[in-house]
Write a protein that holds these residues in place. Structure first.
Motif, mmCIF file in Angstrom:
data_model
loop_
_atom_site.group_PDB
_atom_site.id
_atom_site.type_symbol
_atom_site.label_atom_id
_atom_site.label_comp_id
_atom_site.label_asym_id
_atom_site.label_seq_id
_atom_site.Cartn_x
_atom_site.Cartn_y
_atom_site.Cartn_z
ATOM 1 N N ARG A 77 15.308 -49.775 74.327
ATOM 2 C CA ARG A 77 14.425 -50.150 75.412
ATOM 3 C C ARG A 77 14.394 -49.057 76.472
ATOM 4 O O ARG A 77 15.261 -48.174 76.511
ATOM 5 C CB ARG A 77 14.899 -51.456 76.036
ATOM 6 C CG ARG A 77 14.828 -52.641 75.081
ATOM 7 C CD ARG A 77 15.512 -53.856 75.660
ATOM 8 N NE ARG A 77 14.918 -54.242 76.952
ATOM 9 C CZ ARG A 77 15.416 -55.202 77.722
ATOM 10 N NH1 ARG A 77 16.500 -55.852 77.340
ATOM 11 N NH2 ARG A 77 14.831 -55.506 78.863
ATOM 12 N N ILE A 78 13.425 -49.125 77.344
ATOM 13 C CA ILE A 78 13.286 -48.121 78.380
ATOM 14 C C ILE A 78 14.417 -48.278 79.382
ATOM 15 O O ILE A 78 14.759 -49.386 79.793
ATOM 16 C CB ILE A 78 11.910 -48.255 79.073
ATOM 17 C CG1 ILE A 78 10.798 -48.019 78.048
ATOM 18 C CG2 ILE A 78 11.794 -47.267 80.226
ATOM 19 C CD1 ILE A 78 9.414 -48.193 78.628
ATOM 20 N N TYR A 79 15.011 -47.155 79.767
ATOM 21 C CA TYR A 79 16.096 -47.188 80.726
ATOM 22 C C TYR A 79 15.573 -47.678 82.071
ATOM 23 O O TYR A 79 14.446 -47.426 82.459
ATOM 24 C CB TYR A 79 16.686 -45.786 80.911
ATOM 25 C CG TYR A 79 17.630 -45.377 79.809
ATOM 26 C CD1 TYR A 79 18.736 -44.600 80.088
ATOM 27 C CD2 TYR A 79 17.437 -45.770 78.495
ATOM 28 C CE1 TYR A 79 19.613 -44.208 79.097
ATOM 29 C CE2 TYR A 79 18.297 -45.393 77.496
ATOM 30 C CZ TYR A 79 19.379 -44.612 77.794
ATOM 31 O OH TYR A 79 20.248 -44.226 76.813
ATOM 32 N N ALA B 3 19.796 -50.239 76.109
ATOM 33 C CA ALA B 3 19.639 -51.609 75.610
ATOM 34 C C ALA B 3 18.924 -51.564 74.275
ATOM 35 O O ALA B 3 18.001 -50.759 74.069
ATOM 36 C CB ALA B 3 18.855 -52.467 76.606
ATOM 37 N N ASP B 4 19.369 -52.400 73.334
ATOM 38 C CA ASP B 4 18.724 -52.462 72.037
ATOM 39 C C ASP B 4 17.366 -53.159 72.147
ATOM 40 O O ASP B 4 17.212 -54.125 72.905
ATOM 41 C CB ASP B 4 19.601 -53.227 71.052
ATOM 42 C CG ASP B 4 20.885 -52.475 70.744
ATOM 43 O OD1 ASP B 4 20.834 -51.235 70.743
ATOM 44 O OD2 ASP B 4 21.927 -53.130 70.532
ATOM 45 N N PRO B 5 16.357 -52.701 71.404
ATOM 46 C CA PRO B 5 15.042 -53.347 71.449
ATOM 47 C C PRO B 5 15.050 -54.634 70.620
ATOM 48 O O PRO B 5 15.966 -54.884 69.828
ATOM 49 C CB PRO B 5 14.116 -52.299 70.864
ATOM 50 C CG PRO B 5 14.980 -51.556 69.910
ATOM 51 C CD PRO B 5 16.353 -51.516 70.532
ATOM 52 N N SER B 6 14.034 -55.391 70.812
ATOM 53 C CA SER B 6 13.896 -56.608 70.015
ATOM 54 C C SER B 6 13.423 -56.257 68.614
ATOM 55 O O SER B 6 12.927 -55.155 68.353
ATOM 56 C CB SER B 6 12.899 -57.561 70.688
ATOM 57 O OG SER B 6 11.626 -56.931 70.800
#
Length: 482
Positions: free
Chosen positions: A457-459, A442-445
């Motif tokens: 982001r953390i899996y 997932a892409d971070p903010s």
């Protein structure tokens, strides 16, 4: 006229009734006023029954009516011996095809047989049944050859049947293998290719330039190191010293490098088929120059070929039995190199084109290995050392001061390649049991990227900052093995 028409109609009805009773169509000759002659086919292959016979073999036939006449088309291929008025023996003489017809006292056909005399296959059938009792293999004669049909459990069993039939027949070209494989096995090959290369290059030399005046004579010095082992000066690092018109430039360079290549391709192929894999690239090579001389000035266009390099793998598995695999594997590791590179001048310009060479390590072997066993191709160690000293004759031999008139070029290359091959007999797996590398990504903010420098982001599950350790996972993973 009406009377003649009535006679013809009655005759036509009689012919049609005769054709229906005999089962053959009447063939009309030329129409005459006196009547229509009829030609009937008394016996043909359309009503014949096919019977295969081996050379020197016979079959006994009981007929439904008394035999008056026998027709054998080619007695050299098969013969008929009438034992009684209703029993006949048919004997195969040599390989070929013929037919035999039997007629009664009225000249009507009792029976017809299409005889195909082939090799005697009972010996081959018995040998195959003894060698492979569980196989469902049928043997049929085709002319002077044979055809294998049916099904086998593996490609090795099919090949064994073909080899046995070829040996008994005496000529493999007369055996047609039409055996199908039941549930052909699939083999996955897990390969690890690891290579480490270490290069050491050392260059040391002194360039002298200047002149000395001795009386009315002048001594000019101009030496330049060639470094012929490498072919060029690899560094511009130099230290210059001038004294009374004499300039000494010290050129020294020491280079050490390590190259590591690792590839772990996984390939799956049906037993007996070939699979290949290449991880690398292609570089262009000029292959010629074509010019259109009809134009002024001539328009030239170069032809380009592409040469592959990288890590390549080709393998052919054959499942011999349950868990036993005959494996033919060929692996290659290649890389671009400046050694033995070719420099070409571009036609019509002052530019030059350098074509690199390819350093290649290749291994090929055929082994028999169990499913899950590993084959290691190791010991492929190569070490190459090259050293050259260039200098001014005589002066370079002077102790201590001779170092000013010579250069030393030293190259040492060490390479070790290891290939580990592990074949597995595999079966199909459901898609839901497979995972992708991007699962859970997932892409971070934007604030997390700008302030904390995070790229993803953390899996794990949403809201779970600390994913569970791998030891707590109890599901299925990887591939399924037999």
């Amino acid at each position: 006229m009406a009377k003649h028409r009535a006679v013809r109609a009655g005759l036509l009805m009689t012919l049609l009734a005769t054709a229906a009773l005999t089962g053959s169509a009447p063939l009309h000759a030329a129409d005459t006023g006196a009547g229509v002659p009829v030609i009937q086919v008394a016996a043909s292959e359309a009503t014949s029954r096919f019977i295969p016979l081996g050379i020197g073999k016979s079959v006994a036939i009981d007929l439904p009516a008394d035999i008056k006449d026998v027709l054998v088309a080619d007695p050299t291929i098969a013969n008929a011996v009438v034992r009684t008025s209703r029993r006949v023996y048919m004997i195969g003489v040599k390989v070929g095809q013929t037919n035999i017809f039997f007629f009664d006292a009225a000249g009507k056909q009792i029976a017809g047989f299409d005889i195909a005399v082939t090799r005697d296959l009972n010996g081959v059938r018995a040998a195959l049944k003894q060698a492979m009792p569980d196989a469902n293999i049928r043997i049929e004669g085709v002319g002077d050859g044979i055809m294998l049909s049916g099904s086998a459990a593996s490609a090795a069993e099919s090949q064994q049947a073909f080899d046995l039939a070829s040996r008994l027949v005496g000529d493999g070209t007369k055996v047609v293998n039409g055996i199908t494989i039941r549930g052909r096995d699939q083999v996955m090959l897990k390969v690890t290719v690891a290579e480490v290369r270490r290069d050491v290059i050392k260059q040391l030399g002194v360039d002298l330039s200047g002149s000395f005046n001795v009386g009315n004579s002048a001594l000019n010095l101009n030496t330049q190191n060639a470094f012929s082992a490498v072919g060029q000066t690899l560094s511009e690092t130099a230290f210059g010293v001038s004294w009374k018109g004499l300039t000494a430039t010290l050129r020294a360079m020491d280079r050490a490098g390590v190259l590591r290549t690792l590839a772990e391709p996984n390939l799956t192929a049906i037993s007996g088929e070939t699979a290949s894999f290449v991880a690398g690239g292609e570089f262009p090579i000029p292959n010629g120059l074509s010019c259109d001389t009809t134009k002024s000035p001539p328009v030239c266009q170069s032809q380009i070929d592409f040469k592959k390099f990288g890590v390549g793998l080709t393998f052919t598995p054959v499942v011999l039995s349950e868990g036993r695999i005959s494996l033919k594997v060929m692996t290659e590791v290649s890389d671009l190199s400046t050694d033995n590179a070719l420099t070409l001048t571009v036609p019509g310009s002052t530019q030059s084109l350098t074509i690199p060479s390819i350093s290649t390590r290749r291994a090929e072997t055929t082994v028999e290995i169990p499913s899950g066993g590993s084959l290691t191709l190791a010991g492929m160690i190569q070490e190459k050392t090259k050293q050259q000293i260039n200098g001014v004759p005589g002066l370079m031999q002077v102790p201590i001061l001779g170092a000013l008139f010579k250069s030393r070029d030293y190259i040492n290359n060490q390479t070790e390649l290891v290939v580990i091959v592990t074949p597995y007999i595999v079966r199909a797996v459901a898609q839901k049991q497979l995972s992708r590398p991007d699962d859970g990504f997932a892409d971070p903010s934007d604030p997390s990227t700008a302030l904390l420098g995070r790229l993803n982001r953390i899996y794990g599950e949403p809201g779970n900052a600390n994913p569970p350790p791998a030891a707590d996972y109890h599901g299925k993973y990887g591939f399924i093995l037999d």
